[in-house]
Scaffold this active site. Structure first.
Site, PDB file in Angstrom:
ATOM      1  N   GLU A  40     -13.064   6.688 -10.841  1.00 46.03           N
ATOM      2  CA  GLU A  40     -14.175   7.117 -11.682  1.00 46.03           C
ATOM      3  C   GLU A  40     -13.703   8.026 -12.816  1.00 46.03           C
ATOM      4  O   GLU A  40     -14.194   7.928 -13.950  1.00 46.03           O
ATOM      5  CB  GLU A  40     -15.227   7.851 -10.836  1.00 46.03           C
ATOM      6  CG  GLU A  40     -15.838   7.016  -9.723  1.00 46.03           C
ATOM      7  CD  GLU A  40     -15.121   7.183  -8.396  1.00 46.03           C
ATOM      8  OE1 GLU A  40     -15.808   7.170  -7.353  1.00 46.03           O
ATOM      9  OE2 GLU A  40     -13.877   7.336  -8.392  1.00 46.03           O
ATOM     10  N   CYS A  74     -16.726  10.317  -4.282  1.00 44.94           N
ATOM     11  CA  CYS A  74     -16.534  11.438  -3.370  1.00 44.94           C
ATOM     12  C   CYS A  74     -17.356  12.643  -3.817  1.00 44.94           C
ATOM     13  O   CYS A  74     -17.669  12.810  -5.000  1.00 44.94           O
ATOM     14  CB  CYS A  74     -15.051  11.803  -3.278  1.00 44.94           C
ATOM     15  SG  CYS A  74     -14.320  12.360  -4.836  1.00 44.94           S
ATOM     16  N   CYS A 114     -15.788  13.350  -7.622  1.00 44.92           N
ATOM     17  CA  CYS A 114     -16.137  12.395  -8.667  1.00 44.92           C
ATOM     18  C   CYS A 114     -17.638  12.373  -8.936  1.00 44.92           C
ATOM     19  O   CYS A 114     -18.072  12.121 -10.062  1.00 44.92           O
ATOM     20  CB  CYS A 114     -15.660  10.993  -8.285  1.00 44.92           C
ATOM     21  SG  CYS A 114     -13.863  10.836  -8.254  1.00 44.92           S
ATOM     22  N   ASP A 130      18.514  -7.373  15.992  1.00 45.54           N
ATOM     23  CA  ASP A 130      18.589  -7.775  14.583  1.00 45.54           C
ATOM     24  C   ASP A 130      19.081  -6.682  13.637  1.00 45.54           C
ATOM     25  O   ASP A 130      19.460  -6.976  12.506  1.00 45.54           O
ATOM     26  CB  ASP A 130      17.211  -8.239  14.089  1.00 45.54           C
ATOM     27  CG  ASP A 130      16.690  -9.450  14.841  1.00 45.54           C
ATOM     28  OD1 ASP A 130      17.505 -10.172  15.440  1.00 45.54           O
ATOM     29  OD2 ASP A 130      15.464  -9.672  14.831  1.00 45.54           O
ATOM     30  N   GLU A 155       6.199  -5.919  13.207  1.00 49.50           N
ATOM     31  CA  GLU A 155       7.247  -6.935  13.140  1.00 49.50           C
ATOM     32  C   GLU A 155       8.153  -6.702  14.332  1.00 49.50           C
ATOM     33  O   GLU A 155       9.125  -5.955  14.259  1.00 49.50           O
ATOM     34  CB  GLU A 155       8.024  -6.839  11.825  1.00 49.50           C
ATOM     35  CG  GLU A 155       7.178  -7.093  10.590  1.00 49.50           C
ATOM     36  CD  GLU A 155       8.013  -7.241   9.328  1.00 49.50           C
ATOM     37  OE1 GLU A 155       9.034  -7.974   9.369  1.00 49.50           O
ATOM     38  OE2 GLU A 155       7.651  -6.634   8.311  1.00 49.50           O
ATOM     39  N   LEU A 210       6.889  -6.452  22.914  1.00 47.92           N
ATOM     40  CA  LEU A 210       5.999  -5.463  22.308  1.00 47.92           C
ATOM     41  C   LEU A 210       4.762  -6.137  21.731  1.00 47.92           C
ATOM     42  O   LEU A 210       3.647  -5.601  21.847  1.00 47.92           O
ATOM     43  CB  LEU A 210       6.734  -4.678  21.226  1.00 47.92           C
ATOM     44  CG  LEU A 210       5.924  -3.589  20.506  1.00 47.92           C
ATOM     45  CD1 LEU A 210       5.334  -2.600  21.503  1.00 47.92           C
ATOM     46  CD2 LEU A 210       6.780  -2.863  19.476  1.00 47.92           C
TER      47      LEU A 210
END
Length: 361
Positions: free
Chosen positions: A55, A78, A87, A203, A293, A298
């Site tokens: 804004e 806000c 704002c 990895d 990832e 998991l």
């Protein structure tokens, strides 16, 4: 209630908000368009935390032309002093006459207070235009504010027979270059990338954003119940990484802290990392979106705990075989009525691969 013209300007505001997709964390992505006499006189978006909100950028662009205007914004302005001033007060001071907000701010510090403040000042306030699109853009922020946890998106790359690696652990690469670049866009929009110790040991990934232009790297998070992570692991090279563990091995904790890692001990009753407490902790750290990832163990644990909101699965047109490693380790079912049902939100090709986006209800 809303005209076709209203839809046009809100669509523009949403397009502006999306420009902050990779940069506004932990703040929401917000766009704003100011219209007077049928012309756009100012527009802007929130670019990053600590900088002016959408804004304010739009008001600065409009200048005196904001007087008597209609403001289209993708999130309620806000009304509190945070990193920047309210704002809502700036819009009132600028003399706008009408505010159209896509949705109410879920932040308890705002939550309708911005709109109420503007109504008290005589501004006509309307909310709910293109709300579904606005919510999708800030799904992580909304989840953190309403559920005290991040939105958890799990990314999996697999063969058509549902395998993610050979039995010997080899997994590079199942999908093609385009799918991997697309995965980096998921990293770039995330506040954190989460993996398990199994993936780190197998990895040795960096889990950084590459192939996407962004000034910000997501927080890297490792779930490591026994604190097995080597201090020389590539994921620890940048410093500031977060490791959740269930063991208080002081010597190893000191060694990891020496390379810049942060260690949080959160054991559950089985001496594994308490995944529920971990997600609440990430929310307390202002993490809106988490990209998982990880490996099948998991992945399965997070899904079994009900902590995954969305799956993004890249399927490569290849077959690896029954002995290869699967996507998820889930408990055996004895009745198909126990199956977990998801809703497919998007299905598209990425070069030679298929990308499926599905969500749990």
């Amino acid at each position: 209630m809303f005209s076709s013209t209203d839809h046009t300007y809100m669509s523009l505001a949403l397009q502006l908000a999306e420009k902050g997709l990779y940069s506004t964390s932990p703040n929401p992505r917000v766009g704003c368009v100011i219209v007077r006499d049928g012309h756009v006189v100012g527009s802007g978006w929130h670019e990053r935390a600590g900088q002016p909100h959408a804004e304010i950028n739009a008001l600065n662009a409009a200048g005196a032309a904001a007087q008597g205007s209609t403001v289209y914004v993708t999130l309620e302005p806000c009304s509190h002093h945070g990193r920047t001033p309210p704002c809502a007060e700036a819009l009132i001071k600028a003399g706008i006459t009408r505010l159209v907000a896509a949705m109410q701010d879920p932040n308890p510090l705002v939550a309708g207070k911005g709109g109420a403040l503007m109504r008290q000042a005589g501004v006509a306030v309307e909310t709910g235009l293109m709300e579904a699109e606005a919510r999708a853009l800030n799904i992580g922020f909304i989840t953190r504010m309403t559920c005290r946890r991040p939105w958890v998106r799990m990314k999996i790359a697999a063969s058509l027979d549902g395998k993610t690696a050979l039995n010997n652990g080899a997994s590079q690469w199942i999908t093609g270059d385009a799918a991997r670049r697309d995965g980096h866009r998921l990293r770039a929009r995330s506040c954190a990338v989460l993996t398990g110790i199994g993936t780190v040991l197998a990895d040795n990934p960096q889990l950084t954003v590459r192939h996407v232009e962004t000034f910000r790297q997501p927080l890297r998070v490792v779930v490591d119940s026994r604190l097995e992570i080597p201090v020389e692991a590539r994921i620890l090279r940048n410093g500031g990484e977060l490791i959740f563990t269930a063991t208080a091995s002081e010597k190893k904790i000191v060694a990891l802290r020496d390379v810049g890692a942060r260690i949080l001990v959160l054991p559950d009753k089985n001496d594994n990392v308490d995944l529920f407490a971990m997600m609440q902790t990430l929310a307390d750290f202002e993490i809106n979106e988490v990209l998982v990832e990880a490996g099948g163990k998991l992945n399965g644990s997070l899904i079994s705990a009900g902590l995954v909101d969305e799956l993004v699965i890249y399927l490569s047109p290849c077959l690896i075989g029954d002995a290869a490693l699967g996507m998820l380790k889930l408990p055996e079912l004895v009745d198909l009525a126990q199956k977990r049902t998801l809703k497919i939100y998007d299905l598209r090709t990425v070069a030679s691969d298929i990308r499926i986006t599905a969500r749990f209800p």
